[in-house]
Enzyme design. Sequence first.
Site, mmCIF file in Angstrom:
data_model
loop_
_atom_site.group_PDB
_atom_site.id
_atom_site.type_symbol
_atom_site.label_atom_id
_atom_site.label_comp_id
_atom_site.label_asym_id
_atom_site.label_seq_id
_atom_site.Cartn_x
_atom_site.Cartn_y
_atom_site.Cartn_z
ATOM 1 N N ASP A 149 0.876 -1.170 0.000
ATOM 2 C CA ASP A 149 0.000 0.000 0.000
ATOM 3 C C ASP A 149 0.915 1.221 0.000
ATOM 4 O O ASP A 149 2.092 1.141 0.371
ATOM 5 C CB ASP A 149 -0.957 0.001 1.195
HETATM 6 C C1 BGC Z 1 -4.906 3.379 -0.050
HETATM 7 C C2 BGC Z 1 -5.017 2.371 -1.177
HETATM 8 C C3 BGC Z 1 -4.795 3.057 -2.502
HETATM 9 C C4 BGC Z 1 -3.449 3.727 -2.473
HETATM 10 C C5 BGC Z 1 -3.118 4.461 -3.755
HETATM 11 C C6 BGC Z 1 -3.624 4.190 -0.132
HETATM 12 O O1 BGC Z 1 -3.626 5.228 0.801
HETATM 13 O O2 BGC Z 1 -4.963 2.720 1.191
HETATM 14 O O3 BGC Z 1 -6.267 1.751 -1.144
HETATM 15 O O4 BGC Z 1 -4.883 2.129 -3.539
HETATM 16 O O5 BGC Z 1 -3.422 4.686 -1.419
HETATM 17 O O6 BGC Z 1 -3.920 5.581 -3.891
#
Ligand code: BGC
Length: 742
Positions: free
Chosen positions: A231
């Site tokens: 993530d």
């Molecule tokens: C979120 C993810 C997301 C990623 C990219 C993160 O903060 O938890 O779900 O895909 O950012 O935007």
Amino acid sequence: MTDLTDVRASALTLEEKASLTSGADFWTTKGVDRVGIPSIMVTDGPHGLRKQAAGADHLGLAASVPATCFPPAVGLSASFDPELAERVGTALGVESAIENVAVILGPGINIKRSPLCGRNFEYMSEDPIVSGVMGAGLVRGIQSQGVGASLKHFAANNQETDRLRVSSDVDPRTLREIYLRGFQRVVEDAQPWTVMCSYNRINGVYASEDPWLLTQVLRDEWGFEGIVVSDWGAVNDRVAGVVAGMDLEMPSSDGRTDAQIVAAVREGRLDESALDTIVDRLIDLARKAQARPAASGPLDVETHHALAREAAGRSIVLLKNDGGLLPLSRTAKIAVIGEFARTPRYQGAGSSQINPTRLDNALDEIRAASSGDVAFAPGYLIDEDAAPSDDETAALVAEATDAARAADTVVVFLGVPAHEESEGFDRTHIDLPAAQLALVDAVRAANPNVVVVLSNGGVVALPFADEVPAIVEAWLLGQAGGGATADVLFGAVNPSGRLAETIPLRLEDTPAFGRFPGEHGHVQYGEGLLVGYRWYDARRMQVAFPFGHGLSYTTFSYGDAAAATTAEGDIVVTVPVTNTGARTGREVVQLYVSLPASEVQRPPQELKAFSSVEIAAGETAQVSLRVRRSDLAYWDVRVDRWIVEGGEYDILVGASSRDIRSRTTVQVEGEKVVLPATMNSSIEEMLDDPVVGEELRAAIEEKFGGDSQLMKLLGNFPVGRLDGFPLPHAEMVALVERAQRG
Ligand code: BGC
């Protein structure tokens, strides 16, 4: 385009290999031009494409190219229809391909442990089978277009509070049966190209550096063949991540962590073969992305908007419809009340925020569908910065009640203000704004024919549930939600959504209450397996609306369910379901399983299969449901594996978890767990031993007679604890040794 078929990690320098393990920027991976490895683009997800044109952030702040905003997971999952999810997934794949996006960052399938989780709108259900089956549908659809999915957030990421550090402290059985089961299903059934590891720790270990999670469970046990992506910002220790099997760090670390990997290899702290394994997988991802057939735009906005409308219509749950107030007559005099009818809430905030190609609102759509008089009054304000004065509030309510009095039927739109539901923080309560609750009371005093339509990403308490005749749960429905709401209100669509999460009476009743969101870096999952309906059922609690509930404009009757086992040990249940009403409708037939004589603690019933079937008026469908043998298994902590207990299982088939229409039983062959005999085995366990059990029984009977009371009292004593009971110590040692030899 270079043919990557024969390109392996061995063709790259150490620096090149390390460089591949982190992003080039916010949304792209690095390539290696020298050998033709391309850079690829990944973007959010999950219910539409969020490709940023310029400016990069993972919080949905900067603008992105227009894309179809399909219903977020909270809506789509209520369809209980994996085929619909697959069609939506296919559309997401098409849009990604047109924009040259290799991987779309979704679906999110974390379990809704508490209604307070700020991101519940992005997740499917409180139940792992619903989450897994629906998630697999989406992945299949996305990947049918040669675009990868990213199954997220792996794992036990069930809150936003302190999400980058908190340790989800979960016992192993609960982790397997509730929090990992859905992920396992999607991996095994749909093989997503990527899995996104979550920010949090699990039992003290960061998901991004957990070899047990990312290698042992995900790859060795489930057979995952893709890459693990972090993530955004989840990497704590990059070198530990390489060892654990965390392939791609996102976003870019500006080369900082690449250098750490190089240094670790040079200094002998990291085995280069671990890096090679990761690099080979990353090359494989680039190869898959390269193989995607060229997509030709432009995006067919109309067709995808129509699909978004269909999916939104299928997401709506009719909670209540006393006296058949719905569907509305097209000639009725209607008062539409509530700002949400004009200014829709159609998605949640944060990284999943889509820039829609179009946006319907319910008020316009109701007016378009109606041939009668449609009045509107906003009733309340939704601008968080503009709290109305008491006089303004009174004027808003007076305008609404005047409109209500003049109408045949009043449709009141209520919902959770956008600023209360977002990625990044959790809710602190599940109440609708006080002004909205006061508005409903005033409106129903003016005209009792009230239909409440809800817009919310997480469930809300419904204190007026007994007071209004009709309630429509319209979640967050994406860009075509306004039209879909009108479709359901006027009956162009016969509602068929079902609650994929329980609506509780009060926050205080919910399973994680008092244990959410934890403190000082830890959250204890103390309710164990009793998540969602499992909790309310075990405690025999009243709820506002139970898991699986949802009404239709027609009625269905169930015949007798019949169950049989297949050669593979699965259970196949067939049940005739008849549409006894006057219009075609969909029934979501649900199958719950229970093992009353289980040796382990279990929730009273668990959903194991479901099927959404369309049945014409007066017709009967033979609905067939299959329960996989593996879904009957519990996780046995003594032997660290799945065990299917033998015995007579109750099969409960019905229209909701609390509306079981037909029951039957089925005998399942099980597996007995035999633990190695030791002097610490209990007398009862030794009596079960296939080699020495009978001999011990005979010896006990000879010495103590058939004294069952004595055995009740002392049967749980370890055999080595009391000399002479049941046998002299030396004889007992010999017996245990014989049992060990088998
Ligand atoms: C979120 C993810 C997301 C990623 C990219 C993160 O903060 O938890 O779900 O895909 O950012 O935007």
